[in-house]
Design an enzyme around this catalytic site. Sequence first.
Site, mmCIF file in Angstrom:
data_model
loop_
_atom_site.group_PDB
_atom_site.id
_atom_site.type_symbol
_atom_site.label_atom_id
_atom_site.label_comp_id
_atom_site.label_asym_id
_atom_site.label_seq_id
_atom_site.Cartn_x
_atom_site.Cartn_y
_atom_site.Cartn_z
ATOM 1 N N TYR A 1 6.520 -54.914 1.896
ATOM 2 C CA TYR A 1 5.329 -53.876 2.171
ATOM 3 C C TYR A 1 4.673 -53.917 0.669
ATOM 4 O O TYR A 1 5.531 -53.801 -0.365
ATOM 5 C CB TYR A 1 6.211 -52.482 2.366
ATOM 6 C CG TYR A 1 5.373 -51.284 1.950
ATOM 7 C CD1 TYR A 1 4.358 -51.083 2.827
ATOM 8 C CD2 TYR A 1 5.664 -50.618 0.872
ATOM 9 C CE1 TYR A 1 3.496 -50.005 2.805
ATOM 10 C CE2 TYR A 1 4.836 -49.332 0.902
ATOM 11 C CZ TYR A 1 3.704 -49.064 1.592
ATOM 12 O OH TYR A 1 2.912 -47.934 1.193
ATOM 13 N N ASP B 1 14.542 -52.263 4.765
ATOM 14 C CA ASP B 1 13.430 -51.272 4.984
ATOM 15 C C ASP B 1 13.165 -51.503 6.597
ATOM 16 O O ASP B 1 12.884 -52.423 7.030
ATOM 17 C CB ASP B 1 12.166 -51.821 4.353
ATOM 18 C CG ASP B 1 10.902 -50.958 4.595
ATOM 19 O OD1 ASP B 1 11.193 -50.163 5.654
ATOM 20 O OD2 ASP B 1 10.129 -50.900 3.950
ATOM 21 N N LYS C 1 6.310 -42.547 9.273
ATOM 22 C CA LYS C 1 5.827 -43.277 10.432
ATOM 23 C C LYS C 1 6.461 -42.961 11.565
ATOM 24 O O LYS C 1 6.128 -41.672 11.936
ATOM 25 C CB LYS C 1 6.336 -44.934 9.827
ATOM 26 C CG LYS C 1 5.873 -45.160 8.577
ATOM 27 C CD LYS C 1 4.518 -45.256 8.441
ATOM 28 C CE LYS C 1 3.788 -45.130 6.914
ATOM 29 N NZ LYS C 1 4.411 -46.338 6.200
ATOM 30 N N ARG D 1 15.953 -28.189 -5.541
ATOM 31 C CA ARG D 1 15.852 -29.537 -5.990
ATOM 32 C C ARG D 1 16.933 -30.383 -5.552
ATOM 33 O O ARG D 1 17.103 -31.555 -4.975
ATOM 34 C CB ARG D 1 15.250 -29.700 -7.155
ATOM 35 C CG ARG D 1 15.152 -31.336 -7.546
ATOM 36 C CD ARG D 1 14.570 -31.637 -9.033
ATOM 37 N NE ARG D 1 14.526 -30.736 -9.993
ATOM 38 C CZ ARG D 1 15.662 -30.440 -10.784
ATOM 39 N NH1 ARG D 1 16.752 -30.763 -10.612
ATOM 40 N NH2 ARG D 1 15.686 -29.305 -11.676
HETATM 41 C C1 PLP Z 1 4.638 -46.773 4.959
HETATM 42 C C2 PLP Z 1 5.646 -47.929 4.623
HETATM 43 C C3 PLP Z 1 6.364 -47.673 3.224
HETATM 44 C C4 PLP Z 1 5.946 -46.486 2.149
HETATM 45 O O1 PLP Z 1 6.261 -45.317 2.794
HETATM 46 P P1 PLP Z 1 5.291 -44.139 2.502
HETATM 47 O O2 PLP Z 1 5.801 -42.965 3.235
HETATM 48 O O3 PLP Z 1 3.747 -44.415 2.684
HETATM 49 O O4 PLP Z 1 5.392 -43.809 0.740
HETATM 50 C C5 PLP Z 1 7.452 -48.637 3.175
HETATM 51 N N1 PLP Z 1 7.684 -49.420 3.941
HETATM 52 C C6 PLP Z 1 7.078 -49.651 5.087
HETATM 53 C C7 PLP Z 1 7.253 -50.869 6.034
HETATM 54 C C8 PLP Z 1 6.099 -48.822 5.432
HETATM 55 O O5 PLP Z 1 5.209 -49.023 6.607
#
Ligand code: PLP
Length: 373
Positions: free
Chosen positions: A99, A170, A195, A47
């Site tokens: 988001y 982000d 993603k 962890r």
């Molecule tokens: C998908 C996404 C998130 C969250 O990520 P997860 O892996 O689904 O928890 C945060 N910000 C953006 C822009 C995203 O597309």
Amino acid sequence: MKPETTAIHALQLTQSATGDVTMPISLSTTFLRGEDGGYPGGHMYSRVSNPNRSALENVITALEFGEDSCAFSSGNTAGMAVFQALEPGSHIIAPDDMYWGFKKQLQSIFANTLTFDFIDLTDLSAIAKHIKPNTALIWAETPSNPLLKITDIEALAAICKKHQLIFACDSTFASPSLQNPIKLGADIVMHSTTKYIGGHSDVLGGCLTTARKDEFWEKIKNIQQIGGAVPSPFDCFLLLRSLKTLAYRMKGHCENAEKLARHLAQHPKIAGVYYPGLTSHPQHEIVKKQMSGFGGMLSILVNGDATAARTVVNQVKIFAQATSLGGVESLIEHRASVEGPDTKTPQNLIRISVGLEHIDDLIADLDQALAFV
Ligand SMILES: *Cc1c(COP(=O)(O)O)cnc(C)c1O
């Protein structure tokens, strides 16, 4: 080294007794102590750290030109660690189209401990009047979801510096291949590695990268290690594997998305196209300054209402009707029905994650679906 090379060679494989050229998966949860009580292998308990996660964090750090990274079990937990690291009572400025998962976190999990304003970060002249004595963080998301709005990272970094605010960005829609916010002055970069970094719709993860190992970063590291929302060694292995092709996948995503955006922009059934690569995009000049490509995401407005948009997503054959983005397969989604009744997203908006299929097939598929409208 250039990013294409970094992604493949940042890992110096010196540990393997068998001469592996790729990193083996280390499943051990615990690691041997030496006679002096220390940890000669560099790891104590999985962890806290493990070989695969450390390798992933090191490669993302290199690709984002940062000092250190923390990988998490999802993008949501990565972002949440930033909010958790703030002092209770802190105020956050975040984009009005943040988001939706993060917006939900702030409004529910942090409703009693943090305050926040959601504002339009494309208009930086309006920011100063929202900064309060207890403002601690400005959170940006660029390009944004689902309208592909662009925030000027360098200009926002200057504002944060002036007011001594932490600036987190982000950068999920861009990926480390197209945009490096730390180079432009951001303090922390966040990715949902689910993603583009993962790229194959088969692993959930998130990551934070810091410009410097300061006190705030120590808090985030503590949340990662003591909170324990960490990715498994296998998740990290998959992400490291995917990172090696990230730059080339992004070139393909950008090329396909740009062609699709241009095609749809002059389509009689389409009322609008949101794509940062079109000269009609309101922040086109800013995006050219801070991204090396325009990305693989676009949104379109279909002539008509929610029914028209739903018809298109139901009639496509190659695009998969599913949420998420960044995978090799193209995804299509009627966004308003995902976000629920309180959404501000237009009812006729369709979000498209353009994959790596041949562009002619994608165009033909959307054309035949649009014929039903
Ligand atoms: C998908 C996404 C998130 C969250 O990520 P997860 O892996 O689904 O928890 C945060 N910000 C953006 C822009 C995203 O597309």
